[in-house]
Design an enzyme around this catalytic site. Structure first.
Site, PDB file in Angstrom:
ATOM      1  N   HIS A   1       8.281   6.835   3.519  1.00 61.29           N
ATOM      2  CA  HIS A   1       8.607   7.085   4.902  1.00 61.29           C
ATOM      3  C   HIS A   1       9.155   8.304   5.292  1.00 61.29           C
ATOM      4  CE1 HIS A   1       9.147   2.469   5.516  1.00 61.29           C
ATOM      5  NE2 HIS A   1       9.055   2.611   4.195  1.00 61.29           N
TER       6      HIS A   1
ATOM      7  N   HIS B   1       0.939  -1.225   0.017  1.00 62.71           N
ATOM      8  CA  HIS B   1       0.139   0.161   0.268  1.00 62.71           C
ATOM      9  C   HIS B   1       1.042   1.288   0.045  1.00 62.71           C
ATOM     10  CE1 HIS B   1      -3.842   2.073   1.731  1.00 62.71           C
ATOM     11  NE2 HIS B   1      -3.027   3.015   1.677  1.00 62.71           N
TER      12      HIS B   1
ATOM     13  N   HIS C   1       3.224   4.091   0.414  1.00 60.23           N
ATOM     14  CA  HIS C   1       3.814   4.703   1.711  1.00 60.23           C
ATOM     15  C   HIS C   1       4.901   5.545   1.286  1.00 60.23           C
ATOM     16  CE1 HIS C   1       5.145   0.599   1.986  1.00 60.23           C
ATOM     17  NE2 HIS C   1       6.202   1.093   2.822  1.00 60.23           N
TER      18      HIS C   1
HETATM   19  P1  5GP Z   1       8.277  -1.057   3.376  1.00 58.96           P
HETATM   20  O1  5GP Z   1       9.106  -2.202   3.749  1.00 58.96           O
HETATM   21  O2  5GP Z   1       7.157  -1.531   2.812  1.00 58.96           O
HETATM   22  O3  5GP Z   1       8.923   0.061   2.723  1.00 58.96           O
HETATM   23  O4  5GP Z   1       7.568  -0.255   4.770  1.00 58.96           O
HETATM   24  C1  5GP Z   1       6.643  -0.648   5.541  1.00 58.96           C
HETATM   25  C2  5GP Z   1       6.916  -0.359   6.892  1.00 58.96           C
HETATM   26  O5  5GP Z   1       5.722  -0.507   7.625  1.00 58.96           O
HETATM   27  C3  5GP Z   1       7.918  -0.951   7.783  1.00 58.96           C
HETATM   28  O6  5GP Z   1       8.662   0.073   7.986  1.00 58.96           O
HETATM   29  C4  5GP Z   1       7.297  -1.494   8.938  1.00 58.96           C
HETATM   30  O7  5GP Z   1       7.863  -1.421  10.147  1.00 58.96           O
HETATM   31  C5  5GP Z   1       5.990  -0.803   8.710  1.00 58.96           C
HETATM   32  N1  5GP Z   1       4.871  -1.579   9.355  1.00 58.96           N
HETATM   33  C6  5GP Z   1       4.319  -2.816   9.174  1.00 58.96           C
HETATM   34  N2  5GP Z   1       3.260  -3.142   9.853  1.00 58.96           N
HETATM   35  C7  5GP Z   1       2.953  -2.033  10.561  1.00 58.96           C
HETATM   36  C8  5GP Z   1       1.877  -1.635  11.580  1.00 58.96           C
HETATM   37  O8  5GP Z   1       1.076  -2.542  11.609  1.00 58.96           O
HETATM   38  N3  5GP Z   1       1.841  -0.524  12.042  1.00 58.96           N
HETATM   39  C9  5GP Z   1       2.775   0.326  11.756  1.00 58.96           C
HETATM   40  N4  5GP Z   1       2.701   1.707  12.579  1.00 58.96           N
HETATM   41  N5  5GP Z   1       3.968   0.246  10.936  1.00 58.96           N
HETATM   42  C10 5GP Z   1       3.936  -1.053  10.303  1.00 58.96           C
HETATM   43 ZN    ZN Z   2      -4.348  -0.983   1.503  1.00 58.45          ZN
END
Ligand code: 5GP
Ligand code: ZN
Length: 112
Positions: free
Chosen positions: A100, A96, A98
């Site tokens: 950072h 989804h 996002h």
């Molecule tokens: P990606 O790895 O997809 O770039 O980042 C996903 C981010 O979502 C990770 O940094 C992870 O720590 C965060 N994340 C995953 N599940 C949850 C959740 O249930 N709550 C929150 N606040 N962050 C989450």
């Molecule tokens: Zn979603």
């Protein structure tokens, strides 16, 4: 369709929200990789940067318009990094869109 961030949007999973309006929400990352680590997402489910198109790009613009305000509000001073992981090689773990926001200290000069 209910991914983890869609559940956060609906309040089915708790999160520490720092900003919300009709279209976007920002909340603290559960596993912070910097002293201040916030995620900003559109409420609409968009898979990743790869799925940004003519129809949804206004949401992305809205997110970026808000990012400086969110960072300032969270107490980030002296700069920050905005990152979006896209796909397998970038280790995207939540599909989804996002962004950072990482800050609160001098970050590494290496991005990968
Ligand atoms: P990606 O790895 O997809 O770039 O980042 C996903 C981010 O979502 C990770 O940094 C992870 O720590 C965060 N994340 C995953 N599940 C949850 C959740 O249930 N709550 C929150 N606040 N962050 C989450
Ligand atoms: Zn979603």
């Amino acid at each position: 369709m209910s991914c983890i961030f869609c559940k956060i949007v609906k309040g089915e999973i708790p999160s520490k929200k720092v900003y919300e309006n009709n279209n976007i929400v920002a909340f603290y990352d559960v596993n912070p990789q910097a002293p201040i680590h916030i995620l900003v997402i559109p409420k609409e489910h968009i898979e990743s940067v790869d799925a940004i198109n003519e129809d949804n790009c206004a949401l992305v613009a809205e997110i970026f318009k808000k990012i400086p305000e969110i960072a300032e509000h969270a107490g980030i001073r002296g700069g920050y990094r905005v990152v979006s992981n896209v796909g397998e090689n970038a280790c995207q773990s939540v599909h989804h869109l996002h962004f950072h926001i990482l800050g609160g200290e001098k970050l590494s000069d290496k991005m990968a």
